[in-house]
Design a protein around this motif. Structure first.
Motif, PDB file in Angstrom:
ATOM      1  N   ALA A  49       0.805  -1.362  -0.314  1.00 50.02           N
ATOM      2  CA  ALA A  49      -0.503  -0.354   0.047  1.00 50.02           C
ATOM      3  C   ALA A  49       1.161   1.025  -0.655  1.00 50.02           C
ATOM      4  CB  ALA A  49      -0.882  -0.012   0.926  1.00 50.02           C
ATOM      5  N   ALA A  50       1.851   1.243   0.711  1.00 49.47           N
ATOM      6  CA  ALA A  50       2.853   2.596   1.237  1.00 49.47           C
ATOM      7  C   ALA A  50       3.282   3.243  -0.545  1.00 49.47           C
ATOM      8  CB  ALA A  50       3.574   1.934   1.763  1.00 49.47           C
ATOM      9  N   ALA A  51       4.252   1.408  -1.028  1.00 51.44           N
ATOM     10  CA  ALA A  51       3.975   1.878  -2.680  1.00 51.44           C
ATOM     11  C   ALA A  51       3.667   2.355  -3.424  1.00 51.44           C
ATOM     12  CB  ALA A  51       5.279   0.235  -3.249  1.00 51.44           C
ATOM     13  N   SER A  52       2.237   1.856  -3.248  1.00 48.02           N
ATOM     14  CA  SER A  52       1.017   2.147  -4.343  1.00 48.02           C
ATOM     15  C   SER A  52       1.111   3.969  -3.898  1.00 48.02           C
ATOM     16  CB  SER A  52       0.403   2.206  -4.019  1.00 48.02           C
ATOM     17  OG  SER A  52      -1.174   2.360  -3.272  1.00 48.02           O
ATOM     18  N   VAL A  53       0.840   4.652  -2.811  1.00 47.83           N
ATOM     19  CA  VAL A  53       0.417   5.509  -2.761  1.00 47.83           C
ATOM     20  C   VAL A  53       1.808   6.448  -2.837  1.00 47.83           C
ATOM     21  CG1 VAL A  53      -1.065   5.578  -1.487  1.00 47.83           C
ATOM     22  CG2 VAL A  53       0.725   6.012  -0.255  1.00 47.83           C
ATOM     23  N   TYR A  54       3.506   5.987  -2.450  1.00 54.38           N
ATOM     24  CA  TYR A  54       4.465   6.616  -3.248  1.00 54.38           C
ATOM     25  C   TYR A  54       4.979   7.277  -4.541  1.00 54.38           C
ATOM     26  CZ  TYR A  54       9.977   7.570  -3.107  1.00 54.38           C
ATOM     27  OH  TYR A  54      10.870   8.172  -3.475  1.00 54.38           O
ATOM     28  N   VAL A  55       4.884   8.729  -4.465  1.00 54.88           N
ATOM     29  CA  VAL A  55       5.408   9.024  -5.864  1.00 54.88           C
ATOM     30  C   VAL A  55       7.056   9.448  -5.128  1.00 54.88           C
ATOM     31  CG1 VAL A  55       5.054  10.835  -7.191  1.00 54.88           C
ATOM     32  CG2 VAL A  55       3.537   8.805  -6.227  1.00 54.88           C
ATOM     33  N   ARG A  56       7.615   8.976  -6.133  1.00 55.25           N
ATOM     34  CA  ARG A  56       9.474   9.989  -6.413  1.00 55.25           C
ATOM     35  C   ARG A  56       9.534  11.221  -6.072  1.00 55.25           C
ATOM     36  NH1 ARG A  56      14.932   6.866  -8.668  1.00 55.25           N
ATOM     37  NH2 ARG A  56      15.556   7.585  -6.446  1.00 55.25           N
ATOM     38  N   GLY A  57       9.965  11.309  -4.939  1.00 57.50           N
ATOM     39  CA  GLY A  57      10.414  12.596  -5.409  1.00 57.50           C
ATOM     40  C   GLY A  57       9.500  13.735  -4.775  1.00 57.50           C
ATOM     41  N   SER A  58       7.813  13.904  -4.775  1.00 51.53           N
ATOM     42  CA  SER A  58       6.526  14.145  -4.791  1.00 51.53           C
ATOM     43  C   SER A  58       6.323  14.843  -3.002  1.00 51.53           C
ATOM     44  CB  SER A  58       6.041  13.167  -4.871  1.00 51.53           C
ATOM     45  OG  SER A  58       4.298  13.801  -4.976  1.00 51.53           O
ATOM     46  N   ARG A  59       7.236  14.314  -2.350  1.00 47.79           N
ATOM     47  CA  ARG A  59       6.466  14.736  -1.291  1.00 47.79           C
ATOM     48  C   ARG A  59       7.399  13.585   0.233  1.00 47.79           C
ATOM     49  NH1 ARG A  59       0.355  13.784  -0.559  1.00 47.79           N
ATOM     50  NH2 ARG A  59       0.439  11.655  -1.099  1.00 47.79           N
ATOM     51  N   GLY A  60       7.851  14.262   1.004  1.00 50.65           N
ATOM     52  CA  GLY A  60       8.688  13.504   2.506  1.00 50.65           C
ATOM     53  C   GLY A  60       7.483  12.734   2.829  1.00 50.65           C
ATOM     54  N   SER A  61       6.495  13.232   3.215  1.00 54.39           N
ATOM     55  CA  SER A  61       5.333  12.016   3.999  1.00 54.39           C
ATOM     56  C   SER A  61       3.585  11.241   3.385  1.00 54.39           C
ATOM     57  CB  SER A  61       4.889  12.741   5.661  1.00 54.39           C
ATOM     58  OG  SER A  61       4.387  12.066   6.633  1.00 54.39           O
ATOM     59  N   TYR A  62       3.335  10.599   3.757  1.00 53.71           N
ATOM     60  CA  TYR A  62       2.338  10.092   3.347  1.00 53.71           C
ATOM     61  C   TYR A  62       1.374   8.851   4.373  1.00 53.71           C
ATOM     62  CZ  TYR A  62       5.231  10.134  -0.819  1.00 53.71           C
ATOM     63  OH  TYR A  62       6.089  10.504  -2.198  1.00 53.71           O
ATOM     64  N   ASP A  63       0.532   9.101   4.094  1.00 55.18           N
ATOM     65  CA  ASP A  63      -1.051   9.087   4.736  1.00 55.18           C
ATOM     66  C   ASP A  63      -1.291   7.883   4.206  1.00 55.18           C
ATOM     67  OD1 ASP A  63      -0.012  10.694   7.082  1.00 55.18           O
ATOM     68  OD2 ASP A  63      -1.991  12.316   6.780  1.00 55.18           O
ATOM     69  N   LEU A  64      -1.636   6.802   4.964  1.00 55.20           N
ATOM     70  CA  LEU A  64      -1.901   4.957   4.677  1.00 55.20           C
ATOM     71  C   LEU A  64      -3.318   4.883   5.701  1.00 55.20           C
ATOM     72  CD1 LEU A  64       0.429   3.008   4.300  1.00 55.20           C
ATOM     73  CD2 LEU A  64      -0.961   4.349   2.949  1.00 55.20           C
ATOM     74  N   VAL A  65      -4.293   4.740   5.097  1.00 53.26           N
ATOM     75  CA  VAL A  65      -5.692   4.745   5.542  1.00 53.26           C
ATOM     76  C   VAL A  65      -6.332   4.175   5.330  1.00 53.26           C
ATOM     77  CG1 VAL A  65      -6.157   7.705   5.316  1.00 53.26           C
ATOM     78  CG2 VAL A  65      -6.442   5.974   4.024  1.00 53.26           C
ATOM     79  N   ALA A  66      -7.590   3.890   5.657  1.00 51.33           N
ATOM     80  CA  ALA A  66      -8.031   2.196   5.638  1.00 51.33           C
ATOM     81  C   ALA A  66      -8.815   1.700   4.244  1.00 51.33           C
ATOM     82  CB  ALA A  66      -9.385   2.300   6.816  1.00 51.33           C
ATOM     83  N   ALA A  67      -8.942   2.983   3.793  1.00 51.25           N
ATOM     84  CA  ALA A  67      -9.500   3.190   2.354  1.00 51.25           C
ATOM     85  C   ALA A  67      -7.771   2.615   1.587  1.00 51.25           C
ATOM     86  CB  ALA A  67      -9.841   4.811   1.621  1.00 51.25           C
ATOM     87  N   ASN A  68      -7.082   2.501   1.493  1.00 46.82           N
ATOM     88  CA  ASN A  68      -5.744   1.713   1.026  1.00 46.82           C
ATOM     89  C   ASN A  68      -6.392   0.187   1.465  1.00 46.82           C
ATOM     90  OD1 ASN A  68      -4.155   4.479   2.318  1.00 46.82           O
ATOM     91  ND2 ASN A  68      -4.535   4.836  -0.096  1.00 46.82           N
ATOM     92  N   PHE A  69      -6.722  -0.422   1.947  1.00 48.66           N
ATOM     93  CA  PHE A  69      -6.639  -1.393   2.121  1.00 48.66           C
ATOM     94  C   PHE A  69      -8.272  -2.031   1.618  1.00 48.66           C
ATOM     95  CE2 PHE A  69      -3.720   0.728   5.132  1.00 48.66           C
ATOM     96  CZ  PHE A  69      -2.452   0.102   4.238  1.00 48.66           C
TER      97      PHE A  69
END
Length: 69
Positions: A49-69
């Protein structure tokens, strides 16, 4: 719960919400130990799930919420 991922030398911070952990482990104890166990038991799913929301060089922090699963 916060965890970090790495893309070569780049570090990205991820935060997984309590609701997301409860979706992955509905019967987990609602305390630190229970959430850590839920994270450990579902590490592969969480990393995917983290890999699916990660965008290289985009930002430093990402939130994973229930909808990501």
């Amino acid at each position: 719960m916060r965890f970090w991922g790495y893309d070569s030398a780049l570090e990205a911070s991820f935060f997984i919400e309590e609701d997301a952990l409860r979706r992955l482990e509905p019967n987990a104890h609602r305390n630190e130990s229970g959430f850590l166990n839920a994270f450990d038991s579902n590490r592969d799913v969480i990393c995917a799930a983290a890999a699916s929301v990660y965008v290289r060089g985009s930002r430093g922090s990402y939130d994973l919420v229930a909808a990501n699963f």
